[in-house]
Design a protein around this motif. Sequence first.
Motif, PDB file in Angstrom:
ATOM      1  N   ALA B 201       0.755  -1.133   0.059  1.00 18.42           N
ATOM      2  CA  ALA B 201      -0.055   0.035   0.072  1.00 18.42           C
ATOM      3  C   ALA B 201       0.865   1.201   0.135  1.00 18.42           C
ATOM      4  N   VAL B 202       0.419   2.100  -0.793  1.00 21.00           N
ATOM      5  CA  VAL B 202       1.109   3.515  -0.786  1.00 21.00           C
ATOM      6  C   VAL B 202       0.625   4.324   0.513  1.00 21.00           C
ATOM      7  N   PRO B 203       1.435   5.036   1.074  1.00 17.62           N
ATOM      8  CA  PRO B 203       0.496   6.124   2.369  1.00 17.62           C
ATOM      9  C   PRO B 203      -0.467   6.835   1.696  1.00 17.62           C
ATOM     10  N   LEU B 307       4.349  -0.884   3.521  1.00 14.49           N
ATOM     11  CA  LEU B 307       4.129   0.553   2.511  1.00 14.49           C
ATOM     12  C   LEU B 307       5.187   0.479   1.524  1.00 14.49           C
ATOM     13  N   VAL B 308       4.668   0.773   0.240  1.00 18.26           N
ATOM     14  CA  VAL B 308       5.713   0.931  -0.864  1.00 18.26           C
ATOM     15  C   VAL B 308       5.532   2.452  -1.417  1.00 18.26           C
ATOM     16  N   ASP B 309       6.434   3.122  -1.982  1.00 23.60           N
ATOM     17  CA  ASP B 309       6.302   4.533  -2.712  1.00 23.60           C
ATOM     18  C   ASP B 309       5.667   4.163  -4.093  1.00 23.60           C
ATOM     19  N   PRO B 310       4.830   5.205  -4.709  1.00 23.92           N
ATOM     20  CA  PRO B 310       4.284   5.029  -5.804  1.00 23.92           C
ATOM     21  C   PRO B 310       4.928   4.517  -7.056  1.00 23.92           C
ATOM     22  N   LYS B 311       6.377   4.774  -6.877  1.00 24.85           N
ATOM     23  CA  LYS B 311       7.343   4.375  -8.172  1.00 24.85           C
ATOM     24  C   LYS B 311       7.428   3.078  -8.033  1.00 24.85           C
TER      25      LYS B 311
END
Lengths: 228, 332
Positions: B201-203, B307-311
Amino acid sequence: MSVHVAPVGDTGVLAVFDQKISQEIGAQVAALNAAIHAAALPGAGETVPAFASLLVRYDPLVTDYDTMSAAIVHLAGHLPPPDTAAGKLVTIPVCYGGNYGPDLGFVAQHAGLTEQEVVRRHTAREYRIYMLGFLPGFPYLGGLDPSLATPRLQNPRTSIPSGSVGIGGEQTGIYPVASPGGWQLIGRTPLKLFDPAKPLPYAAGDRIRFSAISPEQFAALAQKEGSA
Amino acid sequence: MSICILDPGPLTTVQDLGRAGSAAEGYRTCGAADGYAARLANLLVGNPPGDAVLETTLRGPTLRFETAAVFALTGAQAPATLDGQPISFYGPGFAPAGSVLQIGMPQAGLRSYLAVWGGIVVPVVRGSRSTDLACHLGGFQGRGLRKGDELLTAMPEDAVTSWWKAIHRRRADHPLGSVLACTGARCWRWEGTARLPLLRAVPGPQWDAFTSMGQEAFTHGVYQLTADCNRMACKLSGPAIGTVHGSDILSDGIVEGSVQVSSNGQPIVMLADHQTTGGYAKIATVISTDLPALAQLRPGEQVTFDLVDPKHAVIAARAQAARLRQVADRLK
């Protein structure tokens, strides 16, 4: 214009304005929405305007968050000054009271006004459409005369006829489709607002004015809508 | 050219890839909850990925092919029979006119998909054949299927027969089992000896509305799907996610995968039939690649988040699309 951006997963950017409900913020959201559609950014998808934000969807197979958010920030920085009079003015005919608006009497009593005065005040103003949501075509309107604010029903109705116009707290709105709901119903429009085959007569950023019609006019308009 | 529903199961609906483009007017997107499985089912029978398919819930339907059909099953692997003979998922298979397909209850997973060559024929509403159960539009009369419903299909008997000859030979040349990515990406987290599904999931846009303890709870906690899960949303229960100033926000646009936190601190993950806007703070957004995994979880199952970043989320989406393209290429 002050806007900041936040990612919505890998398919969206949320452009966030000052978090308050105001004509000016609403106009800014509408202006950014128009600019994004005009720019036709590669990979950009649909947008969802709201009170003080604009969601912009994108196709992650075509573009990415950094590209989209940079483009949105750039567009937001080059908008014309917000024009609160922009957007269409849409007139919604409403038959007030009686079976069409069973709670008109209660709203009048609560406000300490006559029913006629409630109708006069409700039809006197233009209401800004901040966003559509909850149901297809359900407009979140701003601008209700504060004297007409009325608490919601303690026991929500299980079914409200489509076209019902109501007041819930400090908001007024239209139920485009039959649904359960807790707003005080003051009238009904004969317009068939919910028809997937047609575009809605209004969009976020437009303004609505209600005009009072008689039961005879309601019947005539309803017949015309039905045969359209 | 039709299919007759003999027993619909708990909830079987017509779905495609959703009604995008009308969210600004308040129309929900809907579409297959497990979009990967729906695309795959279509590819296996030779359809474009967005043709209308049937989506089952927990237990599949029993139906009769009134005319011959080329079909494929994907998603949650349930025991299935055609005229009493066991058939395998991913096929594709040929159903003669009058044959009865029975799809049972999968051991794991929640939703299975049935595609037929040519697609299920229902009216297109706002660019989509998906059923919107909440607004009673699209799909088959805007509702779940019932006993006795007759679903139209597109392809006449003789075309079906020759199509089956064409693809059956080709598919026999390239056994699918070895190359087929049967499901989308699946990630896991080990908690002791238990392997728990992990959703990336992205924050979310209101990440800062949550206390640091609340953020920790979300990223490290184990959440259970409650009984209150449907095509609109999965309500989860687990460590409470605290907010700094409450969970009410000015409503803004939401997407499939948005994780709202209501006033009781429990997360609600939006699925395909979600409303277009919401008034609760959103701590995160499950990435599109992991939505199929979420759509296959049942009430009572546990889930964790990372958590992952949008990239990285975009990279994952492209890898998933590449996997489907590979399948499509193998089937050409």
